[in-house]
Design a protein around this motif. Structure first.
Motif, PDB file in Angstrom:
ATOM      1  N   PRO A   2      38.039  42.014  43.700  1.00  0.00           N
ATOM      2  CA  PRO A   2      38.933  41.884  44.866  1.00  0.00           C
ATOM      3  C   PRO A   2      38.368  40.846  45.819  1.00  0.00           C
ATOM      4  O   PRO A   2      37.179  40.523  45.785  1.00  0.00           O
ATOM      5  CB  PRO A   2      38.888  43.284  45.485  1.00  0.00           C
ATOM      6  N   GLY A  50      43.325  49.095  37.292  1.00  0.00           N
ATOM      7  CA  GLY A  50      43.817  48.981  38.660  1.00  0.00           C
ATOM      8  C   GLY A  50      42.669  48.934  39.647  1.00  0.00           C
ATOM      9  O   GLY A  50      41.507  49.163  39.297  1.00  0.00           O
ATOM     10  N   TRP A  51      42.987  48.609  40.901  1.00  0.00           N
ATOM     11  CA  TRP A  51      41.958  48.590  41.930  1.00  0.00           C
ATOM     12  C   TRP A  51      41.413  49.997  42.128  1.00  0.00           C
ATOM     13  O   TRP A  51      42.169  50.975  42.153  1.00  0.00           O
ATOM     14  CB  TRP A  51      42.528  48.044  43.234  1.00  0.00           C
ATOM     15  N   SER A 103      33.274  48.463  46.797  1.00  0.00           N
ATOM     16  CA  SER A 103      33.568  49.060  45.499  1.00  0.00           C
ATOM     17  C   SER A 103      32.504  50.078  45.097  1.00  0.00           C
ATOM     18  O   SER A 103      32.809  51.137  44.540  1.00  0.00           O
ATOM     19  CB  SER A 103      33.677  47.970  44.427  1.00  0.00           C
ATOM     20  N   SER A 163      39.539  46.914  37.646  1.00  0.00           N
ATOM     21  CA  SER A 163      40.804  46.242  37.926  1.00  0.00           C
ATOM     22  C   SER A 163      41.309  45.523  36.684  1.00  0.00           C
ATOM     23  O   SER A 163      42.504  45.327  36.508  1.00  0.00           O
ATOM     24  CB  SER A 163      40.628  45.229  39.054  1.00  0.00           C
TER      25      SER A 163
END
Length: 278
Positions: free
Chosen positions: A127, A191-192, A217, A122
């Motif tokens: 997150p 990015g995620w 993840s 990310s």
């Protein structure tokens, strides 16, 4: 391409001297930066054994994985090059980029110019985990167990933010540049992971390195990228022995494939790897 040494054989030639120095640089046993300490305790002094073992949280070094996991990464890279296993190299969960800086250095040392090094992250921290997530700050910092006050929880969040400082996409590129290892073979996937991995332009992988910490993840990385690992290639999971939910995600995914579970080989107190047979 420079000839590769026989398996497990490293001599004091230019390649060995360069890669040994590079390992010492990315872990910063050269200038010995102190680890990040929880804000509620005095500054912890540098501990060479902890840094070599990958058991501290460096304030400046570009990786915290320690010598054993870096040596393993080099050995696996040399194996896939020696065996002609096709594919690129990818790390999911990059931190400050040090592990892949080292891998890029291995490719550079052997004159490998036709494989890419991918960095998926990310580049803005973790997150937010779901409320029911097994992984909690108190699992890593026992000081937070029980009825810890909100101030300490905020302090722990600040410590995590300090560790991730220097881990933006621009910072990671700059870290590669400082070693003269930033070139067209280095590709960032910012990015995620749920957004970037399904459509990532990665065809085949010789090595997949998973350093995501969290259950979702880790599972998601394996779900989208394990099928792209070439037969004879390797998967490395950095926190398998350190974080329960990381280990659970690995076994849940492998069970979901319906294939016989591979033999997982321990690297050190944290990491494992295995070879994909088919």
């Amino acid at each position: 391409m420079t000839d590769l040494p026989p398996t497990g054989a490293h001599h004091d030639g230019p390649v060995q001297l360069y890669l040994d120095l590079l390992k010492r640089c990315v872990t910063n046993v050269i200038y010995q930066d102190p680890p990040i300490s929880p804000p509620w305790v005095p500054q912890t002094p540098f501990d060479l054994e902890a840094r070599v073992d990958g058991l501290d949280c460096p304030s400046q070094a570009h990786t915290m994985v320690g010598f054993a996991r870096l040596d393993n990464l080099r050995e696996l890279t040399e194996r896939v090059l020696r065996d002609g296993v096709p594919g690129d190299f990818l790390e999911a969960g990059v931190g400050r980029g040090g592990a892949m800086i080292f891998l890029r250095g291995v490719l550079k040392a052997y004159g490998v110019a036709d494989r890419r090094v991918w960095l998926a992250d990310s580049f803005q921290g973790f997150p937010e985990p779901p409320a029911e997530a097994r992984y909690q700050l108190r699992d890593v910092y026992p000081e937070l167990a029980g009825e810890a006050d909100e101030g300490r929880r905020q302090a722990a969040e600040a410590m995590k933010a300090l560790f991730l400082r220097g881990g933006s996409a621009d910072d990671v590129r700059e870290n590669f540049r400082r070693y003269d290892l930033l070139d067209e073979q280095v590709r960032l996937l910012p990015g995620w992971l749920a957004d970037t991995l399904p459509t990532a332009a990665v065809q085949r992988l010789a090595i997949l390195r998973v350093d995501n910490d969290l259950y979702d993840s880790t599972y998601l990385t394996l779900e989208h990228l394990y099928p792209r690992v070439s037969p004879g290639g390797y998967v490395v999971v950095d926190d398998y022995h350190f974080l329960d939910e990381c280990r659970q995600a690995v076994h849940d995914y492998l069970k979901a494939t319906g294939e016989p579970e591979p033999e997982l080989i321990t690297i050190d107190r944290c990491g494992v790897y295995w070879r994909r047979e088919s």
